[in-house]
Design an enzyme around this catalytic site. Sequence first.
Site, short mmCIF file in Angstrom:
data_model
loop_
_atom_site.label_atom_id
_atom_site.label_comp_id
_atom_site.label_asym_id
_atom_site.label_seq_id
_atom_site.Cartn_x
_atom_site.Cartn_y
_atom_site.Cartn_z
N HIS A 1 0.80 -1.22 0.00
CA HIS A 1 0.00 0.00 0.00
C HIS A 1 0.84 1.28 0.00
O HIS A 1 0.29 2.37 -0.12
CB HIS A 1 -0.95 0.00 1.21
CG HIS A 1 -2.17 -0.84 0.98
ND1 HIS A 1 -2.12 -2.20 0.82
CD2 HIS A 1 -3.49 -0.50 0.87
CE1 HIS A 1 -3.34 -2.67 0.62
NE2 HIS A 1 -4.19 -1.68 0.65
N SER B 1 -0.43 -0.87 -6.11
CA SER B 1 -0.32 -2.09 -6.92
C SER B 1 0.39 -1.82 -8.24
O SER B 1 0.26 -0.74 -8.82
CB SER B 1 -1.71 -2.66 -7.19
OG SER B 1 -2.36 -3.01 -5.99
N LYS C 1 -14.51 -8.40 -8.72
CA LYS C 1 -13.66 -9.27 -9.55
C LYS C 1 -13.01 -10.37 -8.71
O LYS C 1 -12.96 -11.54 -9.11
CB LYS C 1 -12.58 -8.41 -10.22
CG LYS C 1 -11.85 -9.11 -11.35
CD LYS C 1 -11.00 -8.12 -12.11
CE LYS C 1 -10.33 -8.79 -13.32
NZ LYS C 1 -9.56 -7.82 -14.10
N ASP C 2 -12.54 -10.00 -7.52
CA ASP C 2 -11.97 -11.01 -6.62
C ASP C 2 -13.04 -11.99 -6.15
O ASP C 2 -12.76 -13.18 -5.96
CB ASP C 2 -11.33 -10.33 -5.40
CG ASP C 2 -10.02 -9.64 -5.76
OD1 ASP C 2 -9.41 -10.03 -6.77
OD2 ASP C 2 -9.61 -8.73 -5.03
N GLU D 1 5.55 -34.36 -1.35
CA GLU D 1 4.36 -33.83 -1.99
C GLU D 1 4.74 -33.10 -3.28
O GLU D 1 5.86 -32.63 -3.43
CB GLU D 1 3.65 -32.85 -1.05
CG GLU D 1 2.96 -33.52 0.12
CD GLU D 1 1.69 -34.23 -0.30
OE1 GLU D 1 0.61 -33.66 -0.24
OE2 GLU D 1 1.80 -35.41 -0.69
#
Length: 429
Positions: free
Chosen positions: A220, A224, A248-249, A292
């Site tokens: 922040h 972004s 959108k998220d 894994e």
Amino acid sequence: MSFPWARHYEPKTPLTQWIDSRLPLPRFVYNAVGAGYPVPRNLNYFWNFGVLAGLCLVIQIVTGIVLAMHFHTSAVGAFESVNGGIMRDVNAGWFLRFAHANGASMFLLVVYIHIFRGLYYGSYKAPREMIWLIGVVIFLLIMATAFMGYVLPWGQMSFWGAQVITGFFSAIPVVGEWVRVWLLGGYAPDDAALNRFFSLHYLLPFVIAGAVILHIWALHIPGSGNPTGVEVKGEQDTVPFHPYYTAKDGFGVGVFLILFSTLIFFFPDYLGHPDNYIPANPLSTPAHIVPEWYFWPFYAILRAFTADFILPAKLWGVVAMFGSIILLFFLPWLDKSPVRSANFRPGYRIAFWILVLDVLVLGYCGGSAATPGVVIASQLCAAYYFAHFLIVVPIISRLERPKPLPNSITEAVLGDHGGSRMTETALRA
């Protein structure tokens, strides 16, 4: 956020005014993910994966806390508490276990896409170096947490995985065996090691959560990034985070939950190993010990060293495995290109996709038996992995001629940019 056009929080009711004057938490949330946080208007769906990673962390913490209430931290009782008690006697225990186990795979999948998005769009470049550095720390913490969690069910592959991985520390000259015994609390994985792994596996997710807060805090400050790599020039280049990117998220979260639910309800054991349904037996080694899937590329690098050279091959493998992640810390200073996004860097874009293919091949090699062909492929791919970051990227960043940048984000969104409009200002941004 430093943009002067960021909206300010204004409590409208007496209750919200009272809360804001004593604990400005709504103001903090508004400025973090609300209309008080302007973001570039051209973010694509790859920017959803940061939110998805946060969602995965919450799922892992919530399911992990409930599972810990029923887990028995002893070598005698761990396997039965997972495969008997939790799976059969605990209400919805099977769901919690599969959600936690497959949640780890989904978490790492999301994190890998998040990292490669950062590599493609140059998210590690100034002024966002600190975001990248904290992100690499989070990745290391996630890897450590996932490894210790994999050991806890105390099945055959869990036990021998812990035996193999901790055994590599014995390759350290002089103090190696002491370090291995110190880590395990004994000469082989047993009650002491299981208790330590459980304690750390329970603790580290909260450390990760703290690091994520720092990660978002650091984000922040400069704001972004975006697919063009061009910085925000004005209010016309941004939109409020809410409602545009919350919607959108939200769509991304919905798609993610559908895929996650499909994995849990229809293929719960697809990503696991069948040997983990066999209780740990120190006297019987599995024919093929494999971690894994999310460790496979690093496991392939670990096994790529087969000959002693000054140092034992096993020690070279350990150094290379950790070094393959540690070198990510130095990436902001290895890549000197003033252009961030690979969309405008043709040479870097080719190298990026070669790296993706290289990591996929490493993953395949790490999950396969160590036949001569697999070992040779691991050696070639491990060599390219290091060459990409230490040789290819620095050379490309100096010799490459990037494509013309758009003058602004708005111009890129409207498709109105061309070679004649490239400016020195845009390059510096």
